[in-house]
Design an enzyme around this catalytic site. Structure first.
Site, PDB file in Angstrom:
ATOM      1  N   THR A  31      -1.072   1.028   3.944  1.00  0.00           N
ATOM      2  CA  THR A  31      -0.638   1.584   2.655  1.00  0.00           C
ATOM      3  C   THR A  31       0.641   0.933   2.116  1.00  0.00           C
ATOM      4  OG1 THR A  31       0.621   3.334   3.747  1.00  0.00           O
ATOM      5  CG2 THR A  31      -1.659   3.842   3.123  1.00  0.00           C
ATOM      6  N   ASP A  32       1.434   0.315   3.005  1.00  0.00           N
ATOM      7  CA  ASP A  32       2.751  -0.175   2.556  1.00  0.00           C
ATOM      8  C   ASP A  32       2.655  -1.180   1.411  1.00  0.00           C
ATOM      9  OD1 ASP A  32       3.865   1.433   4.470  1.00  0.00           O
ATOM     10  OD2 ASP A  32       4.449  -0.180   5.828  1.00  0.00           O
TER      11      ASP A  32
ATOM     12  N   THR B 219      -2.678   1.584   9.009  1.00  0.00           N
ATOM     13  CA  THR B 219      -2.679   2.856   9.733  1.00  0.00           C
ATOM     14  C   THR B 219      -4.075   3.449   9.841  1.00  0.00           C
ATOM     15  OG1 THR B 219      -0.422   3.275   9.080  1.00  0.00           O
ATOM     16  CG2 THR B 219      -1.713   5.197   9.677  1.00  0.00           C
TER      17      THR B 219
ATOM     18  N   GLU C 295      16.700 -11.657 -26.790  1.00  0.00           N
ATOM     19  CA  GLU C 295      17.477 -12.399 -25.793  1.00  0.00           C
ATOM     20  C   GLU C 295      16.558 -13.034 -24.733  1.00  0.00           C
ATOM     21  OE1 GLU C 295      20.404 -10.015 -23.785  1.00  0.00           O
ATOM     22  OE2 GLU C 295      21.391 -11.799 -22.985  1.00  0.00           O
TER      23      GLU C 295
ATOM     24  N   TYR D 196       3.124   4.488  16.040  1.00  0.00           N
ATOM     25  CA  TYR D 196       1.810   3.994  16.486  1.00  0.00           C
ATOM     26  C   TYR D 196       1.654   2.490  16.209  1.00  0.00           C
ATOM     27  CZ  TYR D 196       1.284   4.324  11.487  1.00  0.00           C
ATOM     28  OH  TYR D 196       1.489   4.156  10.151  1.00  0.00           O
TER      29      TYR D 196
ATOM     30  N   LYS E 234       2.931   3.426  -4.252  1.00  0.00           N
ATOM     31  CA  LYS E 234       3.318   4.255  -3.105  1.00  0.00           C
ATOM     32  C   LYS E 234       4.707   4.818  -3.364  1.00  0.00           C
ATOM     33  CE  LYS E 234       3.486   4.431   1.913  1.00  0.00           C
ATOM     34  NZ  LYS E 234       3.323   3.767   3.209  1.00  0.00           N
TER      35      LYS E 234
HETATM   36  N1  ASP Z   1       2.759   0.261   8.125  1.00  0.00           N
HETATM   37  C1  ASP Z   1       1.404   0.636   7.758  1.00  0.00           C
HETATM   38  C2  ASP Z   1       0.782  -0.488   6.955  1.00  0.00           C
HETATM   39  O1  ASP Z   1       1.048  -0.618   5.793  1.00  0.00           O
HETATM   40  C3  ASP Z   1       1.446   1.882   6.978  1.00  0.00           C
HETATM   41  C4  ASP Z   1       0.125   2.426   6.578  1.00  0.00           C
HETATM   42  O2  ASP Z   1      -0.925   1.817   6.668  1.00  0.00           O
HETATM   43  O3  ASP Z   1       0.114   3.586   6.123  1.00  0.00           O
HETATM   44  O4  ASP Z   1       0.017  -1.214   7.508  1.00  0.00           O
END
Ligand code: ASP
Length: 359
Positions: free
Chosen positions: A124-125, A44, A318, A58, A197
Site C-alpha cells: 500500500t505504501d 502486506t 510567473e 512482519y 494513502k
Molecule cells: N510496507 C508495505 C508495502 O507497501 C505496506 C503495505 O503493503 O501495506 O509493501
C-alpha cells in the site's frame, strides 16, 4: 523470510490446505464466468509474521500468488482466476523496472480475448504511484483493479482476503469497463488519479477527499456512482511498448530555511525532471526558486506540486516566465509519474503543462 508453511496461524496457509490442488494452472474454467488474471507484486497483502498480533514488524512480500489465490476459493464463484508473480517486494522497492514490466504484461494480457480484466496485488505504501502509472499506460478499457492490505495475512482480522475477493468482483463487473485503473481497499473503489494513502497503519487509509470515490462494494454488490474526468488508459498518449527505462525524476520538499543546493544535487545526479512539494499553493522560497530556475536553464523540467495533501496548484504567469510547470491537483508522487512519462514525449515545458492540464 517467513514462508506460509512455517506460520501456524495464517489465513492463507490454512485456506490453501482446504482447497486441495486448486493451483492456478489446473483450476477448471467455467465458460459463464469472466477470466480475471491476478498479477502479484508483494506487499502486506502477501505479508507474514510469526505472531498474529503483529501488524508492523512482519515481512512484506513473503507469500506467493498461488497461496493468495488458494486462500480465497470464493473468488471462483465470481470469475475464472489465474495468477502470475511479477515481483514479490515491499512497495517501497517497486522501481521503474517493475512498473515497466507490470505495464507491458497487463497490455499483453488485456489485448487477448481470453482475459476480461486484471487485478494487481501490491503493497500500500506506493500503491497509488503504480496505479496512476498504469492509468496512464494501459491501452485497454477492460477493468484493472489494484488491491492491497494493511494487515498481513497472519494477523487477527487480516483485511487482504476480503479486499482481494472484492477486487476480483469489481474486475468482473461490466460497469467497471472504461473507469480507468481502480484501487480497492476497505470496500471503497477509488480512481488511481484521485486516491491517496493518508494514514500509516489504519485500514481506512486510502482516501479520495476532494473528488470522492468511484463507488463501493456493499452487501456483495458493486455500486458505481462517479466517473474519472481526466484522460486515462485507452485515451492516453503514453506508450511504453518500446521503453526499457524511464527518465530520472526526483522529488524535493519545501521547508523553512531551505537552499538551492538540493536542486544542484539532483541535476548533478542526472535528473531530467524535478517535482517540488511546495508549501501552500506550490510556493517556493527565494533560494528554492533560484535553484529551480537554474535547473530549468540546465534543461531540467521543474513541476511545482504541494506538500499540503490536497488542492490545486494553480498555474501562474510567473511559471510561464520561469519555464516552470504546475501540477494541477496531482500530489508530488503522482506528479513524478506523469512527468516521467511526459519526458518520454517532449522536453517542452508548455507541452508538458498541457499533459498536467489533461491527465
Ligand atoms: N510496507 C508495505 C508495502 O507497501 C505496506 C503495505 O503493503 O501495506 O509493501
Amino acid at each position: 523470510m517467513v514462508t506460509s508453511a512455517s506460520v501456524t496461524s495464517n489465513a492463507y496457509s490454512s485456506a490453501s490446505t482446504a482447497v486441495s490442488a486448486a493451483t492456478t494452472a489446473t483450476a477448471p474454467v467455467n465458460q459463464d464466468l469472466p477470466n480475471i488474471k491476478i498479477l502479484a507484486t508483494g506487499g502486506t497483502i502477501a505479508g507474514s509474521s510469526t505472531s498474529n498480533t503483529d501488524v508492523t514488524g512482519y515481512t512484506a512480500g513473503a507469500l506467493g500468488i498461488d497461496t493468495l489465490i488458494n486462500a480465497v476459493p470464493e473468488m471462483k464463484e465470481v470469475a475464472n482466476v489465474s495468477g502470475e508473480q511479477i515481483a514479490n517486494v515491499g512497495s517501497p522497492d517497486v522501481d521503474n523496472a517493475v512498473l515497466l514490466k507490470l505495464g507491458k504484461r497487463i497490455n499483453e494480457l488485456l489485448a487477448s480475448d481470453d482475459v476480461d480484466g486484471v487485478v494487481v496485488t501490491h503493497g500500500t505504501d506506493t500503491l497509488e504511484e503504480t496505479a496512476y502509472f498504469l492509468d496512464l499506460v494501459v491501452k485497454s478499457n477492460k477493468p484493472v483493479v489494484i488491491v492491497g492490505a494493511m494487515r498481513p495475512a497472519t494477523a487477527i482480522s487480516a483485511d487482504g482476503s476480503f479486499n482481494l475477493y472484492n477486487a476480483v468482483k469489481i474486475a468482473s463487473t461490466p460497469e467497471a469497463t472504461g473507469k480507468g485503473v481502480m484501487i480497492e481497499l476497505n470496500d471503497r473503489i477509488g480512481a488511481a488519479r484521485y486516491i491517496t494513502k493518508t494514514n500509516t497503519t489504519g485500514t481506512d487509509t486510502f482516501k479520495s477527499t476532494e473528488q470522492g470515490y468511484l463507488g463501493v462494494v456493499s452487501g456483495g454488490k458493486v455500486y458505481f456512482y462517479n466517473e474519472p474526468t481526466r484522460k486515462h488508459t485507452a485515451d492516453s498518449v503514453f506508450n511504453i511498448t518500446d521503453l526499457t527505462e524511464l527518465p530520472q525524476v526526483d522529488i524535493l520538499y519545501e521547508y523553512q530555511n531551505n537552499g538551492s543546493y538540493l536542486y544542484d544535487a539532483a541535476v548533478a545526479a542526472g535528473a531530467k525532471g524535478i517535482v517540488v512539494a511546495g508549501s501552500g499553493n506550490g510556493s517556493l522560497s527565494k533560494l528554492s526558486k533560484a535553484g529551480a530556475i537554474k535547473a530549468v536553464k540546465a534543461g531540467v523540467a521543474v513541476v511545482r506540486s504541494t506538500r499540503t495533501g490536497s488542492g490545486v496548484v494553480t498555474h501562474s504567469d510567473e511559471d510561464d516566465q520561469n519555464g516552470m510547470i504546475s501540477s494541477d491537483s496531482l500530489n508530488p508522487q503522482k506528479a513524478r509519474i506523469l512527468l516521467m512519462l511526459a519526458l518520454t514525449q517532449t522536453k517542452d515545458a508548455k507541452q508538458i503543462q498541457t499533459f498536467f492540464d489533461e491527465y
